[in-house]
Write an enzyme that holds these catalytic residues in place. Structure first.
Site, PDB file in Angstrom:
ATOM      1  N   GLU A 123       0.732  -1.096   0.019  1.00 46.73           N
ATOM      2  CA  GLU A 123      -0.239  -0.048  -0.038  1.00 46.73           C
ATOM      3  C   GLU A 123       0.974   1.180  -0.088  1.00 46.73           C
ATOM      4  O   GLU A 123       0.560   2.410  -0.892  1.00 46.73           O
ATOM      5  CB  GLU A 123      -0.994  -0.068   1.393  1.00 46.73           C
ATOM      6  CG  GLU A 123      -2.038  -1.046   1.044  1.00 46.73           C
ATOM      7  CD  GLU A 123      -2.849  -1.058  -0.117  1.00 46.73           C
ATOM      8  OE1 GLU A 123      -3.140  -0.163  -0.625  1.00 46.73           O
ATOM      9  OE2 GLU A 123      -3.244  -2.128  -0.510  1.00 46.73           O
ATOM     10  N   ASP A 185       3.786  -4.661  -5.761  1.00 49.03           N
ATOM     11  CA  ASP A 185       4.345  -5.870  -4.973  1.00 49.03           C
ATOM     12  C   ASP A 185       5.635  -5.737  -5.187  1.00 49.03           C
ATOM     13  O   ASP A 185       6.505  -6.211  -4.003  1.00 49.03           O
ATOM     14  CB  ASP A 185       3.840  -7.067  -5.944  1.00 49.03           C
ATOM     15  CG  ASP A 185       2.558  -7.436  -5.556  1.00 49.03           C
ATOM     16  OD1 ASP A 185       1.848  -6.967  -4.556  1.00 49.03           O
ATOM     17  OD2 ASP A 185       1.761  -8.090  -6.328  1.00 49.03           O
TER      18      ASP A 185
HETATM   19 ZN   LIG Z   1      -2.679  -2.674  -4.688  1.00 49.81          ZN
END
Ligand SMILES: [Zn+2]
Length: 268
Positions: A123, A185
């Site tokens: 996030e 990621d």
């Molecule tokens: Zn995401």
């Protein structure tokens, strides 16, 4: 912001290069100042949300973990704020200006600190890589953020719904592209070792979520597509990064204490 002398940083550096190249395209991006201003408004409203957990133990735990990730990410244009939201759905999301919301359901579902840090790093990545700023204009017509900027906050006074509830419901939270998800990621995989945290929790948490999938997958999955590919990509990135040993997966039982505390506070 990110030293390039260490081979450990290659994937993260690559992400940043890709994003900076992408910045030259026609996608309009919310300026840092505008994003900060918008973030301040979001924060003011968030503080009115009754489901924000105000317990110091829980709050400080998530804030400390967030700070650990941010310290590794280097100087940032925003004062990041981490909120814990009393919501059983397994989810987390970031809004403009570095405001990151973590659901109690996510904290409870994490098997270890590395899994929780993996999602939080993801996030934070959406903010650092300016995905939030880039998605703003694309989603401007869909609701809350346009309202915040265009009409001010007054319309929320007296409404039966809170702003955070609206944020959860709106497509803004769920509309990142597959490329953005991949970048976030990779950001998490790159930054966590710099914080002394193993990135292995990211793919293992994806696997846990996928196993719970069924007809109603957890929100973090339904809003983040192509799970099998992401598990494979993050595992591959971890191998390529060659993070070595000695990185924290657990935090000496602190997460477990916080999980019991949340159960006590919320009755979940
Ligand atoms: Zn995401």
């Amino acid at each position: 912001m990110y030293p390039s002398c260490s081979s450990r940083l290659r994937p993260l550096a690559l992400v940043l290069v890709l994003v900076s190249v992408g910045a030259g395209c026609a996608t309009p991006v919310l300026s840092i100042d505008d994003e900060r201003e918008l973030g301040d408004k979001v924060a003011a409203e968030a503080l009115k949300e009754p489901r924000i957990i105000r317990d110091n133990l829980v709050r400080h735990y998530i804030e400390d973990l967030g700070k650990r990730i941010l310290d590794a990410a280097g100087p940032q244009p925003f004062d990041y704020t981490f909120y814990v939201l009393d919501d059983e759905n397994i989810n987390a999301f970031a809004v403009p200006g570095g405001h990151v919301f973590v659901h109690t359901g996510l904290i409870l579902a994490a098997d270890n600190m590395s899994e929780l840090a993996g999602v939080m790093g993801h996030e934070v990545g959406h903010v650092v890589l300016r995905h939030v700023a880039r998605s703003y204009y694309r989603n401007q017509g869909t609701g809350i953020l346009a309202t915040l900027v265009g009409a001010g906050l007054d319309m929320y006074v007296g409404r039966g719904t809170s702003m955070v509830s609206d944020l959860l419901a709106m497509s803004y939270v769920t509309s990142y592209s597959r490329d953005y998800e991949r970048e976030a990621d990779l950001f998490a995989v790159g930054v966590l070792p710099q914080a002394g945290i193993s990135p292995s929790g990211l793919p293992t948490f994806f696997e846990t979520l996928a196993a719970q999938g069924g007809p109603n997958p957890p929100p973090f999955l339904s809003s983040h597509p192509a799970t099998a590919e992401r598990i494979e990509n993050t595992r591959k990135a971890i191998v390529e990064l060659d993070v070595g040993g000695g990185l924290d997966v657990d935090d000496d039982g602190k997460l477990e204490i916080i999980q019991r505390r949340i159960e006590l506070l919320t009755g979940h």
